[in-house]
Design a protein around this motif. Structure first.
Motif: not given
Length: 368
Positions: A129-148
């Motif tokens: 579950e902890f890995l799943d939270i990191i998994f989703i967080s990385l997807i969001l961070i990558q998307a928002f960072f490179y979009t910005g």
């Protein structure tokens, strides 16, 4: 036709349109912006994979989850960074990857490690579950960072091209900026709706919005002309000027005050007598050739001597010329578009926008 059937049809249209656009961009029939179109084609192909589950489920009439496959998950994670690479090459066709650029692969490397760890841990364990939270967080961070980052790169580009071009319409990459903003808004709406309401009821409208975005992308990306339409040597020269203006190196004295004044007077005389600004294709290189000075020196004279960039300097002359035509009763046969072309603009939109900015009136209001 029910909403469900219509949604399925839209999904097929989305996937087919993206795959077709990807092939067109990779093939690059117009042979322009080669590296940028290559990366953009890969981005579009990866983008299409987000609808692959639904397409395959429709074809096989059974639920298929391609997105859960290890390789697909990792490749889809790269979508924002691939988009950013295409933006880099659109804004700077001479961009080359260096060793330091390995930083772009830090997040993908972490994501890959998380994927590998997930496959070694029991799915019902707290660590999973902890890995799943990191998994989703990385997807969001990558998307928002490179979009910005992509958005900021495009905005900087729109300012830089004004250092050498007097008509930026068609090379300002506005369409990429609109894509980023539109997809960002759609995703925010989708996330909020997911949290508050039943997400399945919104799928039809979200897919319909994405279909509109995709056709918008296809239209503008296929008509995008070369950003730097000059030879390699001249292109490098223009890009170096861009970098100087970006780092404010332009403030450094390139020539003496006497030489600056001489070129400044020579430039004003040329603009008054030969009216080169009436040429809609006028750029810094052409004007420097008319003056027999280097592009760097001319850019420095315009920036320092007139406290303007090339775009502002040339278009002020065009607007003054247009004002004379609008006042001249003998030119009443000319439409607003005709006056725009006569004054050196290559579209009514750019003429109206520039006129309004410099006079606080539209051409029609000024004429009245």
């Amino acid at each position: 036709m029910s909403t469900l059937e219509l949604n399925r049809f839209i999904v097929i249209l989305i996937y087919g349109s993206l795959v077709l656009l990807s092939l067109l961009k990779l093939n690059n029939p117009l042979k322009v912006n080669r590296k940028a179109n290559f990366w953009f084609g890969i981005f579009v192909f990866l983008w299409s994979s987000f609808w692959l589950d639904e397409v395959l489920s429709l074809v096989t009439m059974s639920e298929i989850q391609i997105h859960s496959i290890f390789v697909v998950q990792f490749v889809q994670f790269l979508t924002p960074i691939i988009f950013y690479f295409s933006v880099l090459f659109y804004t700077n066709p001479s961009f080359k990857f260096k060793i330091f650029d390995v930083k772009y692969f830090i997040l993908p490397a972490i994501f890959l490690i998380i994927l590998l760890l997930q496959r070694t841990v029991e799915s019902d364990s707290p660590f999973f579950e902890f890995l799943d939270i990191i998994f989703i967080s990385l997807i969001l961070i990558q998307a928002f960072f490179y979009t910005g980052l992509s958005y900021l790169t495009i905005r900087k580009h729109q300012k830089r091209i004004q250092q050498f071009s007097a008509n930026t319409e068609g090379i300002n990459l506005n369409w990429l900026e609109y894509i980023i903003l539109t997809i960002f808004i759609i995703n925010i709406v989708y996330i909020v709706y997911n949290l508050l309401y039943n997400p399945t009821s919104l799928n039809f409208f979200i897919n319909l919005a994405f279909l509109g975005v995709i056709y918008f992308v296809a239209y503008y990306s296929l008509k995008q002309k070369e950003i730097y339409p000059v030879g390699e040597k001249q292109r490098e020269e223009l890009i170096s000027i861009d970098k100087e203006s970006e780092t404010e190196e332009i403030k450094r004295k390139l020539i003496s005050d006497e030489e600056l004044l001489r070129i400044k007077n020579q430039l004003e005389t040329l603009m008054e007598t030969q009216k080169p600004y009436l040429d809609s294709e006028l750029n810094l290189i052409r004007l420097s050739e008319l003056l027999s000075v280097s592009t760097h020196h001319l850019s420095y004279v315009i920036n320092t001597g007139f406290q303007k960039n090339f775009f502002q300097y040339v278009n002020e002359y065009r607007i003054e010329y247009a004002k004379k035509l609008l006042k001249d009763n003998s030119k009443n046969r000319l439409s607003i578009l005709g006056i725009a072309y006569e004054s050196g603009f290559n579209s009514k939109t750019s003429f109206n926008t520039t006129f309004k900015k410099l006079t606080n009136q539209t051409p029609s209001e000024f004429k009245k």
